[in-house]
Motif scaffolding. Structure first.
Motif, PDB file in Angstrom:
ATOM      1  N   ASP A   1      -4.098   8.712  -2.710  1.00 18.11           N
ATOM      2  CA  ASP A   1      -3.763  10.115  -2.418  1.00 18.11           C
ATOM      3  C   ASP A   1      -2.399  10.508  -2.965  1.00 18.11           C
ATOM      4  O   ASP A   1      -1.502  10.936  -2.221  1.00 18.11           O
ATOM      5  CB  ASP A   1      -3.820  10.382  -0.911  1.00 18.11           C
ATOM      6  N   VAL A   2      -2.249  10.375  -4.279  1.00 20.34           N
ATOM      7  CA  VAL A   2      -1.025  10.804  -4.960  1.00 20.34           C
ATOM      8  C   VAL A   2      -1.387  12.011  -5.828  1.00 20.34           C
ATOM      9  O   VAL A   2      -2.073  11.866  -6.838  1.00 20.34           O
ATOM     10  CB  VAL A   2      -0.438   9.679  -5.836  1.00 20.34           C
ATOM     11  N   PRO A   3      -0.955  13.215  -5.460  1.00 21.04           N
ATOM     12  CA  PRO A   3      -1.372  14.406  -6.205  1.00 21.04           C
ATOM     13  C   PRO A   3      -0.710  14.543  -7.573  1.00 21.04           C
ATOM     14  O   PRO A   3      -1.269  15.168  -8.466  1.00 21.04           O
ATOM     15  CB  PRO A   3      -0.949  15.552  -5.275  1.00 21.04           C
ATOM     16  N   GLY A   4       0.484  13.986  -7.739  1.00 22.33           N
ATOM     17  CA  GLY A   4       1.208  14.120  -8.998  1.00 22.33           C
ATOM     18  C   GLY A   4       0.995  12.939  -9.928  1.00 22.33           C
ATOM     19  O   GLY A   4       0.084  12.125  -9.750  1.00 22.33           O
ATOM     20  N   ARG A   5       1.856  12.832 -10.903  1.00 19.55           N
ATOM     21  CA  ARG A   5       1.719  11.844 -11.958  1.00 19.55           C
ATOM     22  C   ARG A   5       1.946  10.418 -11.457  1.00 19.55           C
ATOM     23  O   ARG A   5       2.888  10.150 -10.710  1.00 19.55           O
ATOM     24  CB  ARG A   5       2.730  12.148 -13.072  1.00 19.55           C
ATOM     25  N   ILE A   6       1.079   9.503 -11.869  1.00 18.93           N
ATOM     26  CA  ILE A   6       1.299   8.069 -11.696  1.00 18.93           C
ATOM     27  C   ILE A   6       1.606   7.508 -13.070  1.00 18.93           C
ATOM     28  O   ILE A   6       0.725   7.402 -13.932  1.00 18.93           O
ATOM     29  CB  ILE A   6       0.073   7.374 -11.076  1.00 18.93           C
ATOM     30  N   ALA A   7       2.881   7.188 -13.277  1.00 16.00           N
ATOM     31  CA  ALA A   7       3.364   6.796 -14.608  1.00 16.00           C
ATOM     32  C   ALA A   7       3.594   5.287 -14.669  1.00 16.00           C
ATOM     33  O   ALA A   7       3.564   4.578 -13.664  1.00 16.00           O
ATOM     34  CB  ALA A   7       4.660   7.542 -14.919  1.00 16.00           C
ATOM     35  N   SER A   8       3.813   4.822 -15.885  1.00 11.77           N
ATOM     36  CA  SER A   8       4.211   3.426 -16.149  1.00 11.77           C
ATOM     37  C   SER A   8       3.191   2.410 -15.637  1.00 11.77           C
ATOM     38  O   SER A   8       3.554   1.361 -15.096  1.00 11.77           O
ATOM     39  CB  SER A   8       5.589   3.127 -15.543  1.00 11.77           C
ATOM     40  N   THR A   9       1.903   2.699 -15.819  1.00 13.67           N
ATOM     41  CA  THR A   9       0.900   1.723 -15.388  1.00 13.67           C
ATOM     42  C   THR A   9       0.991   0.414 -16.164  1.00 13.67           C
ATOM     43  O   THR A   9       0.535  -0.618 -15.680  1.00 13.67           O
ATOM     44  CB  THR A   9      -0.521   2.299 -15.552  1.00 13.67           C
ATOM     45  N   SER A  10       1.614   0.442 -17.332  1.00  8.69           N
ATOM     46  CA  SER A  10       1.773  -0.785 -18.115  1.00  8.69           C
ATOM     47  C   SER A  10       2.587  -1.833 -17.372  1.00  8.69           C
ATOM     48  O   SER A  10       2.464  -3.036 -17.640  1.00  8.69           O
ATOM     49  CB  SER A  10       2.437  -0.476 -19.461  1.00  8.69           C
TER      50      SER A  10
ATOM     51  N   GLN B   1       0.855  -1.181   0.000  1.00  7.94           N
ATOM     52  CA  GLN B   1       0.000   0.000   0.000  1.00  7.94           C
ATOM     53  C   GLN B   1       0.894   1.235   0.000  1.00  7.94           C
ATOM     54  O   GLN B   1       1.782   1.351   0.843  1.00  7.94           O
ATOM     55  CB  GLN B   1      -0.907   0.002   1.231  1.00  7.94           C
ATOM     56  N   VAL B   2       0.654   2.142  -0.936  1.00  9.01           N
ATOM     57  CA  VAL B   2       1.444   3.361  -1.070  1.00  9.01           C
ATOM     58  C   VAL B   2       0.494   4.546  -1.028  1.00  9.01           C
ATOM     59  O   VAL B   2      -0.512   4.577  -1.754  1.00  9.01           O
ATOM     60  CB  VAL B   2       2.238   3.375  -2.390  1.00  9.01           C
ATOM     61  N   SER B   3       0.812   5.548  -0.193  1.00  6.94           N
ATOM     62  CA  SER B   3      -0.052   6.721  -0.113  1.00  6.94           C
ATOM     63  C   SER B   3       0.773   7.967   0.169  1.00  6.94           C
ATOM     64  O   SER B   3       1.881   7.908   0.709  1.00  6.94           O
ATOM     65  CB  SER B   3      -1.106   6.547   0.989  1.00  6.94           C
ATOM     66  N   SER B   4       0.203   9.105  -0.218  1.00  8.39           N
ATOM     67  CA  SER B   4       0.737  10.426   0.122  1.00  8.39           C
ATOM     68  C   SER B   4       2.156  10.653  -0.378  1.00  8.39           C
ATOM     69  O   SER B   4       2.938  11.361   0.260  1.00  8.39           O
ATOM     70  CB  SER B   4       0.682  10.638   1.649  1.00  8.39           C
ATOM     71  N   THR B   5       2.499  10.077  -1.512  1.00  8.40           N
ATOM     72  CA  THR B   5       3.760  10.402  -2.162  1.00  8.40           C
ATOM     73  C   THR B   5       3.474  11.435  -3.247  1.00  8.40           C
ATOM     74  O   THR B   5       2.408  11.384  -3.880  1.00  8.40           O
ATOM     75  CB  THR B   5       4.432   9.159  -2.757  1.00  8.40           C
ATOM     76  N   PRO B   6       4.361  12.408  -3.470  1.00  9.49           N
ATOM     77  CA  PRO B   6       4.057  13.456  -4.453  1.00  9.49           C
ATOM     78  C   PRO B   6       3.778  12.914  -5.848  1.00  9.49           C
ATOM     79  O   PRO B   6       2.954  13.454  -6.577  1.00  9.49           O
ATOM     80  CB  PRO B   6       5.322  14.324  -4.432  1.00  9.49           C
ATOM     81  N   MET B   7       4.480  11.865  -6.239  1.00  5.13           N
ATOM     82  CA  MET B   7       4.277  11.225  -7.539  1.00  5.13           C
ATOM     83  C   MET B   7       4.738   9.784  -7.423  1.00  5.13           C
ATOM     84  O   MET B   7       5.387   9.401  -6.448  1.00  5.13           O
ATOM     85  CB  MET B   7       5.051  11.956  -8.634  1.00  5.13           C
TER      86      MET B   7
ATOM     87  N   TYR C   1      -7.048   5.091  -5.245  1.00  7.75           N
ATOM     88  CA  TYR C   1      -7.963   6.044  -4.614  1.00  7.75           C
ATOM     89  C   TYR C   1      -7.394   7.457  -4.749  1.00  7.75           C
ATOM     90  O   TYR C   1      -6.227   7.696  -4.420  1.00  7.75           O
ATOM     91  CB  TYR C   1      -8.138   5.738  -3.121  1.00  7.75           C
ATOM     92  N   ASN C   2      -8.209   8.379  -5.213  1.00  9.78           N
ATOM     93  CA  ASN C   2      -7.816   9.791  -5.294  1.00  9.78           C
ATOM     94  C   ASN C   2      -6.497   9.962  -6.036  1.00  9.78           C
ATOM     95  O   ASN C   2      -5.510  10.489  -5.513  1.00  9.78           O
ATOM     96  CB  ASN C   2      -7.723  10.404  -3.888  1.00  9.78           C
ATOM     97  N   THR C   3      -6.493   9.495  -7.262  1.00  2.29           N
ATOM     98  CA  THR C   3      -5.319   9.605  -8.132  1.00  2.29           C
ATOM     99  C   THR C   3      -5.774  10.327  -9.403  1.00  2.29           C
ATOM    100  O   THR C   3      -6.415   9.731 -10.270  1.00  2.29           O
ATOM    101  CB  THR C   3      -4.752   8.213  -8.465  1.00  2.29           C
ATOM    102  N   TYR C   4      -5.414  11.602  -9.501  1.00  2.65           N
ATOM    103  CA  TYR C   4      -6.005  12.464 -10.525  1.00  2.65           C
ATOM    104  C   TYR C   4      -5.069  12.768 -11.691  1.00  2.65           C
ATOM    105  O   TYR C   4      -5.374  13.616 -12.521  1.00  2.65           O
ATOM    106  CB  TYR C   4      -6.489  13.764  -9.878  1.00  2.65           C
ATOM    107  N   ASP C   5      -3.955  12.077 -11.757  1.00  2.00           N
ATOM    108  CA  ASP C   5      -3.050  12.232 -12.905  1.00  2.00           C
ATOM    109  C   ASP C   5      -2.413  10.885 -13.178  1.00  2.00           C
ATOM    110  O   ASP C   5      -1.231  10.673 -12.926  1.00  2.00           O
ATOM    111  CB  ASP C   5      -1.987  13.298 -12.612  1.00  2.00           C
TER     112      ASP C   5
END
Length: 310
Positions: free
Chosen positions: A133-142, A108-114, A156-160
């Motif tokens: 709760d990651v406000p920045g980019r979540i990359a490399s979902t592949s 479980q990962v939370s509250s990291t800037p990206m 949860y609450n991942t807007y980028d």
């Protein structure tokens, strides 16, 4: 005998207390050590709060759950074994995950800037992933498609998020659940198409750009998703506190505002079953109100430092 040992500050007699009590869980606040050796403490769960820099953590092979919160950019964990190891990371892991997570089954990962999910490469035993709760980019979902053992994936609450690269369900061998809760409307549309036909896919609470602009800095923005009354009251409490903060003109006013906000949180905690995440978000809101909005110095007596204090 107590099943939990709660400790503050320097290590001191912690190991002696654990051995004397036969405790199954350590909760340690205000961690300042750079090396922590708990190999002699055969506890099932360790929670370290307020980690403030490089950390080497050694645990007993019987330890099956580790929670770390704070500055997690340079952390190493040694000794995690077993089939059901759970690791929860709350804080900045943008530079990479802690070393030593090879045996982790649930992360479980939370509250990291990206978050670049490429850091998951090599976690071949991972069965459950939660990102929150990651406000920045979540990359490399592949990359998730290269972890075919994943059974449960939750965001949860991942807007980028890199929605277009998210693997289709057929990439996984044993997938049981995919859930997105709190994301941009455009990303929700893409993900619903990619997950079409999967029996247990959930894409909930898509948000418009207008909603995000109005709520991005609101720590209680998602509290109304499951309980509208709780969400309404928490948001009203926050708005009133911010309004008062803009009008205050003395330290006495600031202390009064913090006290009233803390009392309001206590009332909510008594009337509603707040889970750990809600308490953490409320504590972060209290810290922001006191130190950023009101300018009170760190260590002010009227400001609780941990969620359990309110």
């Amino acid at each position: 005998m107590p099943d939990r040992i709660v400790h503050h500050g320097a290590m001191g007699q912690l190991l002696g207390d654990v051995e004397a009590a036969g405790s199954g869980e350590i909760v340690w606040w205000e961690v300042a050590e750079r090396e922590i050796d708990l190999r002699s403490a055969a506890v099932r769960s360790i929670a370290l709060h307020d980690v403030s820099g490089p950390l080497v953590l050694r645990v007993h092979p019987h330890t099956q759950s580790v929670f770390l919160a704070g500055d997690l950019r340079k952390v190493e964990i040694f000794g995690l074994e077993g089939e059901e190891v759970i690791v929860q990371l709350q804080g900045d892991v943008g530079a990479g995950l802690p070393r030593g997570l090879d045996s982790v089954a649930e992360l479980q990962v939370s509250s990291t800037p990206m978050l670049d999910l490429a850091v998951l490469h090599g976690l071949t035993r991972l069965r459950s992933l939660t990102v929150r709760d990651v406000p920045g980019r979540i990359a490399s979902t592949s990359v998730l498609g290269a972890l075919p053992g994943l059974e449960r994936i939750r965001f949860y609450n991942t807007y980028d998020i890199d929605a277009a690269a998210f693997p289709r369900p057929e990439m996984f061998h044993d997938l049981q659940l995919v859930s997105f809760d709190g994301l941009f409307t455009s990303d929700a549309k893409v993900l619903r198409e990619r997950l079409k036909g999967f029996w247990n896919a959930h894409v909930n609470h898509p948000r418009s750009a207008k909603w995000m602009a109005e709520n991005i800095n609101n720590p209680f923005r998602s509290w109304g998703d499951d309980d509208r009354t709780l969400g309404r009251r928490a948001n009203e409490l926050w708005r009133n506190a911010l309004t008062d903060a803009r009008r205050q003109d003395s330290v006495a006013d600031s202390l009064r505002i913090v006290t009233e906000f803390t009392d309001g949180l206590r009332v909510l905690a008594e009337e509603f079953p707040l889970d750990t995440l809600c308490r953490e978000q409320a504590t972060e809101a209290l810290d922001r109100l006191a130190h950023l909005e009101l300018g009170l110095p760190e260590g002010t007596d009227a400001v609780p430092s941990q969620g359990w204090e309110w």
